[in-house]
Scaffold this motif. Sequence first.
Motif, PDB file in Angstrom:
ATOM      1  N   GLU A 264       0.836  -1.206   0.000  1.00  0.00           N
ATOM      2  CA  GLU A 264       0.000   0.000   0.000  1.00  0.00           C
ATOM      3  C   GLU A 264       0.873   1.260   0.000  1.00  0.00           C
ATOM      4  OE1 GLU A 264      -2.632  -0.247   3.286  1.00  0.00           O
ATOM      5  OE2 GLU A 264      -3.825  -1.902   2.451  1.00  0.00           O
ATOM      6  N   ARG A 265       1.972   1.214   0.818  1.00  0.00           N
ATOM      7  CA  ARG A 265       2.875   2.365   0.853  1.00  0.00           C
ATOM      8  C   ARG A 265       3.505   2.613  -0.510  1.00  0.00           C
ATOM      9  NH1 ARG A 265       8.511   1.219   3.139  1.00  0.00           N
ATOM     10  NH2 ARG A 265       8.513   0.337   1.044  1.00  0.00           N
ATOM     11  N   ASP A 266       3.956   1.521  -1.166  1.00  0.00           N
ATOM     12  CA  ASP A 266       4.568   1.668  -2.486  1.00  0.00           C
ATOM     13  C   ASP A 266       3.560   2.206  -3.493  1.00  0.00           C
ATOM     14  OD1 ASP A 266       6.887   0.701  -1.408  1.00  0.00           O
ATOM     15  OD2 ASP A 266       6.586  -1.359  -2.112  1.00  0.00           O
ATOM     16  N   LEU A 267       2.307   1.708  -3.387  1.00  0.00           N
ATOM     17  CA  LEU A 267       1.264   2.200  -4.297  1.00  0.00           C
ATOM     18  C   LEU A 267       0.981   3.676  -4.056  1.00  0.00           C
ATOM     19  CD1 LEU A 267      -0.836   1.636  -6.459  1.00  0.00           C
ATOM     20  CD2 LEU A 267      -2.416   0.896  -4.649  1.00  0.00           C
ATOM     21  N   LEU A 268       0.887   4.052  -2.764  1.00  0.00           N
ATOM     22  CA  LEU A 268       0.659   5.466  -2.437  1.00  0.00           C
ATOM     23  C   LEU A 268       1.824   6.327  -2.911  1.00  0.00           C
ATOM     24  CD1 LEU A 268      -0.827   5.182   1.176  1.00  0.00           C
ATOM     25  CD2 LEU A 268      -2.040   5.866  -0.898  1.00  0.00           C
ATOM     26  N   SER A 269       3.043   5.813  -2.743  1.00  0.00           N
ATOM     27  CA  SER A 269       4.217   6.561  -3.194  1.00  0.00           C
ATOM     28  C   SER A 269       4.188   6.748  -4.707  1.00  0.00           C
ATOM     29  CB  SER A 269       5.496   5.830  -2.773  1.00  0.00           C
ATOM     30  OG  SER A 269       6.640   6.522  -3.212  1.00  0.00           O
ATOM     31  N   THR A 270       3.804   5.687  -5.429  1.00  0.00           N
ATOM     32  CA  THR A 270       3.691   5.793  -6.883  1.00  0.00           C
ATOM     33  C   THR A 270       2.627   6.813  -7.280  1.00  0.00           C
ATOM     34  OG1 THR A 270       4.386   3.474  -7.126  1.00  0.00           O
ATOM     35  CG2 THR A 270       3.258   4.501  -8.993  1.00  0.00           C
ATOM     36  N   ASN A 271       1.472   6.737  -6.596  1.00  0.00           N
ATOM     37  CA  ASN A 271       0.390   7.693  -6.882  1.00  0.00           C
ATOM     38  C   ASN A 271       0.834   9.120  -6.580  1.00  0.00           C
ATOM     39  OD1 ASN A 271      -1.280   5.612  -7.675  1.00  0.00           O
ATOM     40  ND2 ASN A 271      -2.237   5.394  -5.665  1.00  0.00           N
ATOM     41  N   LEU A 272       1.572   9.269  -5.465  1.00  0.00           N
ATOM     42  CA  LEU A 272       2.054  10.608  -5.098  1.00  0.00           C
ATOM     43  C   LEU A 272       3.012  11.144  -6.161  1.00  0.00           C
ATOM     44  CD1 LEU A 272       2.243  12.923  -3.082  1.00  0.00           C
ATOM     45  CD2 LEU A 272       4.061  11.657  -1.897  1.00  0.00           C
TER      46      LEU A 272
ATOM     47  N   GLU B 139       3.022  10.343  -9.304  1.00  0.00           N
ATOM     48  CA  GLU B 139       2.242  10.683 -10.491  1.00  0.00           C
ATOM     49  C   GLU B 139       1.522  12.007 -10.298  1.00  0.00           C
ATOM     50  OE1 GLU B 139      -0.319   7.397 -11.122  1.00  0.00           O
ATOM     51  OE2 GLU B 139       1.246   6.074 -11.915  1.00  0.00           O
ATOM     52  N   ILE B 140       0.948  12.201  -9.092  1.00  0.00           N
ATOM     53  CA  ILE B 140       0.243  13.455  -8.808  1.00  0.00           C
ATOM     54  C   ILE B 140       1.226  14.621  -8.847  1.00  0.00           C
ATOM     55  CG2 ILE B 140      -0.974  14.736  -7.009  1.00  0.00           C
ATOM     56  CD1 ILE B 140      -2.256  12.096  -6.160  1.00  0.00           C
ATOM     57  N   THR B 141       2.433  14.412  -8.293  1.00  0.00           N
ATOM     58  CA  THR B 141       3.447  15.474  -8.315  1.00  0.00           C
ATOM     59  C   THR B 141       3.836  15.831  -9.745  1.00  0.00           C
ATOM     60  OG1 THR B 141       4.313  14.709  -6.170  1.00  0.00           O
ATOM     61  CG2 THR B 141       5.755  16.110  -7.507  1.00  0.00           C
ATOM     62  N   GLU B 142       4.007  14.806 -10.588  1.00  0.00           N
ATOM     63  CA  GLU B 142       4.355  15.075 -11.987  1.00  0.00           C
ATOM     64  C   GLU B 142       3.222  15.829 -12.686  1.00  0.00           C
ATOM     65  OE1 GLU B 142       5.215  11.295 -13.659  1.00  0.00           O
ATOM     66  OE2 GLU B 142       7.157  11.056 -12.626  1.00  0.00           O
TER      67      GLU B 142
ATOM     68  N   ASN C  68       1.568  23.248 -13.470  1.00  0.00           N
ATOM     69  CA  ASN C  68       2.244  24.513 -13.153  1.00  0.00           C
ATOM     70  C   ASN C  68       2.988  25.045 -14.373  1.00  0.00           C
ATOM     71  OD1 ASN C  68       1.382  24.655 -10.494  1.00  0.00           O
ATOM     72  ND2 ASN C  68       3.140  23.526  -9.693  1.00  0.00           N
ATOM     73  N   THR C  69       3.646  24.122 -15.110  1.00  0.00           N
ATOM     74  CA  THR C  69       4.358  24.539 -16.316  1.00  0.00           C
ATOM     75  C   THR C  69       3.390  25.112 -17.346  1.00  0.00           C
ATOM     76  OG1 THR C  69       6.053  22.844 -15.941  1.00  0.00           O
ATOM     77  CG2 THR C  69       5.888  23.769 -18.166  1.00  0.00           C
ATOM     78  N   ASN C  70       2.270  24.397 -17.541  1.00  0.00           N
ATOM     79  CA  ASN C  70       1.273  24.881 -18.496  1.00  0.00           C
ATOM     80  C   ASN C  70       0.676  26.208 -18.045  1.00  0.00           C
ATOM     81  OD1 ASN C  70       1.644  22.611 -20.081  1.00  0.00           O
ATOM     82  ND2 ASN C  70       0.008  21.462 -19.103  1.00  0.00           N
ATOM     83  N   LEU C  71       0.457  26.326 -16.717  1.00  0.00           N
ATOM     84  CA  LEU C  71      -0.090  27.578 -16.194  1.00  0.00           C
ATOM     85  C   LEU C  71       0.886  28.724 -16.421  1.00  0.00           C
ATOM     86  CD1 LEU C  71      -2.287  29.078 -14.629  1.00  0.00           C
ATOM     87  CD2 LEU C  71      -1.157  28.387 -12.501  1.00  0.00           C
ATOM     88  N   THR C  72       2.172  28.448 -16.179  1.00  0.00           N
ATOM     89  CA  THR C  72       3.189  29.480 -16.407  1.00  0.00           C
ATOM     90  C   THR C  72       3.209  29.902 -17.874  1.00  0.00           C
ATOM     91  OG1 THR C  72       4.544  28.601 -14.597  1.00  0.00           O
ATOM     92  CG2 THR C  72       5.637  30.019 -16.212  1.00  0.00           C
TER      93      THR C  72
END
Length: 288
Positions: A90-98, A100-103, A109-113
């Motif tokens: 579950e931790r690894d899955l959450l880390s992967t999701n995090l 992906e969300i960060t990317e 943010n890049t598109n907004l800029t």
Amino acid sequence: MEEIDVDVKQVSPKHATSHTAPSISERGSCTGVIVTLGLLSVFLLVSLIIVGVLYHNSVHDSAVELWAIQDNLTELLQASNDKLSSMTEERDLLSTNLNEITEERDLLNTNLTKMIEEIDLLNTNLTKMIEERDLLNTNLTKMTEDMQMLQSSSKKKKPCPAGWKMFSCSCYFLSEESGSWDEGRQDCRDRGADLMVIDSPEKQTFLSGFTKRPTWIGLNDRDDEGIWKWVDETPLTLTYWDTNQPDNGGGIPKFGEEDCVHTRPDENTAWNDLSCASSLPWVCERIP
């Protein structure tokens, strides 16, 4: 002495004879002791057997309990390992999701800029277009006024006063004397005119050939620093500033506030801001 010895010898055997055979009571006592010792031995043996049995049962029960505890601990350890493995997944899955969300956030943010930069560019272009439109409107208005004045002048056929030079539909006067910006403007007013307003490239070109000296024109920012206005209260739309001008004295105290504008003939009549108290000639403009 001899008689005494004889008597002693005779008496001694008798005494010894009286103790050689135990009595019946003494034999009974010995038998009771033996029986008692035998029973005690039996009881002791039975007790040892009972204790051994109990100890064996106790050890067996303890071993069973220990085995049961060991089994329980093994089950608990296995359950803990399974739970830990599940939590790790579950931790690894959450880390992967995090990640992906960060990317995705970074991409947003890049598109907004980029969008903000594009909006700023559009606003800049829009501002330029508005300025160009205002300049075109100003030039159109000026051309209309010039045409009307030209038509009026052609009807009146009234020339410029002596010492004045006509360009388009206006007359221009270049002073021979020098003075402050205010003195120059007052002289122009006394002549029924005002300091020259440059609102077209043609007038700037005309001024370049009309004067070969630094000359006051009718532009200043006295009322509001950085907000330049002509003497006829029209805002500045067309500019011919010299390089790095205006600079309001560049922050050098000896130059003071530079709120009035003059031309630099040696720089293609480019404009420069200068202290209004400086002494320069001036150019006046009036309708014939």
